[in-house]
Design an enzyme around this catalytic site. Structure first.
Site, short mmCIF file in Angstrom:
data_model
loop_
_atom_site.label_atom_id
_atom_site.label_comp_id
_atom_site.label_asym_id
_atom_site.label_seq_id
_atom_site.Cartn_x
_atom_site.Cartn_y
_atom_site.Cartn_z
CE LYS A 49 36.22 59.72 -68.57
NZ LYS A 49 35.12 59.31 -67.69
CE LYS A 78 40.46 53.88 -70.05
NZ LYS A 78 40.21 54.53 -68.84
CE LYS A 104 31.53 51.93 -68.80
NZ LYS A 104 31.73 52.78 -67.62
#
Ligand code: TYM
Length: 332
Positions: A111, A194, A197
């Site tokens: 992230k 994966k 969102k």
């Protein structure tokens, strides 16, 4: 005693992975355990969130729980920020967890990206807040998708170190519950990533509120190879996109991948994709419709969250009293 805790970040775009990897399992566990399900808004703000959108997305997570079948008179549904214990215990855990442990967290690395110096301190401490979410209720079992496994290992390490440091078995050592045929749903555009969102491409995921046309369009565009479906599950190993679609089908139909291949081995994707579309629409249609209905009734959703916060606060209170006493804080 067994107690379940889990959470979903209110960051929009709730998708098939969130449902199959987590929310559907929340529903399945609620008759056998005392369950606490949270919209983790404090986790969401570790990266920038527009305030109005955050409020709406928090209600959307609650609506997804309700529409999927979590029963508010039975299980607790609430927003993380409405129960003080999470932030309080997270601070204590920040002082228990070691920097070296957090440095190993792959989600932070992903992230934060290349510009790690510019990531928020909250993003770095994220797993410590997650441990606090669970342990503020002394939860014993945590249903999640596979991507959260490492965070739960850290939760165990924190509980163990706290118990050792203070010479007292205050916290249980939690068990992850990772089950079903879709514990790691992959992107529809890239079988090595994966489903998430935050993927910039809407075509990478099917969201809970997608209608029939969107589901059909996204699955039609979903990346695959040119071969028909194989006979054996092992033969999917080198075909990540095919494996992903078969896994999604299996999870939605509640059968094994082997059973999907019994019906579809030899089939081309031009046959399998429409069948998967039908199945997805059949399973998600009613959930998406109910979510939209609930989102039009924010007063009802808020009443569920408020009542949930009161029940959660009552459960966390004795735990926090014990923790503060153990740590050596004065109590008045
Ligand atoms: P979040 O919001 O990213 O995801 C919510 C749940 O969905 C699962 N999930 C998936 N499962 C299968 N395939 C996928 N592609 C996929 N993407 C997401 C996640 O594993 C998760 O179970 N840190 C957590 C939220 C959290 C939490 C907690 C969870 C905060 N505190 C305490 C459990 C206990 C997260 O970011 O989930």
């Amino acid at each position: 005693m067994s107690r379940i805790f889990s959470g979903v970040q209110p960051t929009g775009n709730l998708h098939l992975g969130n449902y199959l990897g987590a929310i559907r399992n929340f529903v399945r566990l609620q008759d056998d355990y005392e369950c606490i399900y949270c919209a983790v808004d404090m986790h969401a703000i570790t990266v920038w969130q527009d305030p109005e959108e955050l409020r709406s997305n928090t209600r959307e997570v609650a609506a997804a729980y309700l529409a999927s079948g979590v029963k508010p008179e039975q299980s607790i549904i609430f927003a993380q920020s409405s129960v003080h214990a999470h932030a309080e215990l997270a601070w204590i855990f920040n002082c228990v967890a070691r920097i070296g442990w957090l440095n190993r967290m792959t989600q932070f690395k992903e992230k934060a990206g290349k510009n790690r110096e510019n990531a928020s301190l909250g993003l770095y401490a994220y797993p410590s807040l997650m441990a606090a979410d669970i342990l503020a209720y002394k939860a014993t079992h945590v249903p999640v998708g596979e991507d959260q496994k490492q965070h739960l290992e850290l939760t165990r390490d924190i509980a163990q170190k706290f118990n050792n440091d203070f010479g007292k078995e205050v916290f249980p050592i939690v068990e992850p519950l990772i089950f079903g045929e879709a514990t790691r749903v992959m992107s529809l555009r890239d079988g090595s990533k994966k489903m998430s969102k935050s993927d910039p491409s809407d075509y990478s995921r099917i969201t809970l509120t997608d209608g029939r046309d969107e589901v059909a369009k996204k699955l039609k565009k979903a990346r695959t190879d040119a071969d028909p479906l194989p006979e054996k599950v092992e033969d999917l190993e080198s075909r990540p996109e095919a494996a992903n679609l078969v896994g999604i089908y299996a999870a939605l139909a509640d059968i094994s991948k082997a059973d999907v291949l019994k019906d579809y081995s030899g089939a081309q994707f031009s046959v399998f994709k429409p069948a998967l579309t039908e199945l997805a629409v059949e399973k998600f249609g009613p959930i998406g419709d109910e979510m939209k209905r609930l989102m039009d009734d924010p007063a009802y959703v808020d009443s569920v969250l408020k009542q949930g916060a009161e029940r959660a606060t009552a459960l966390a209170e004795p735990v926090m009293k014990e923790v503060k006493e153990t740590v050596g804080f004065l109590s008045f």
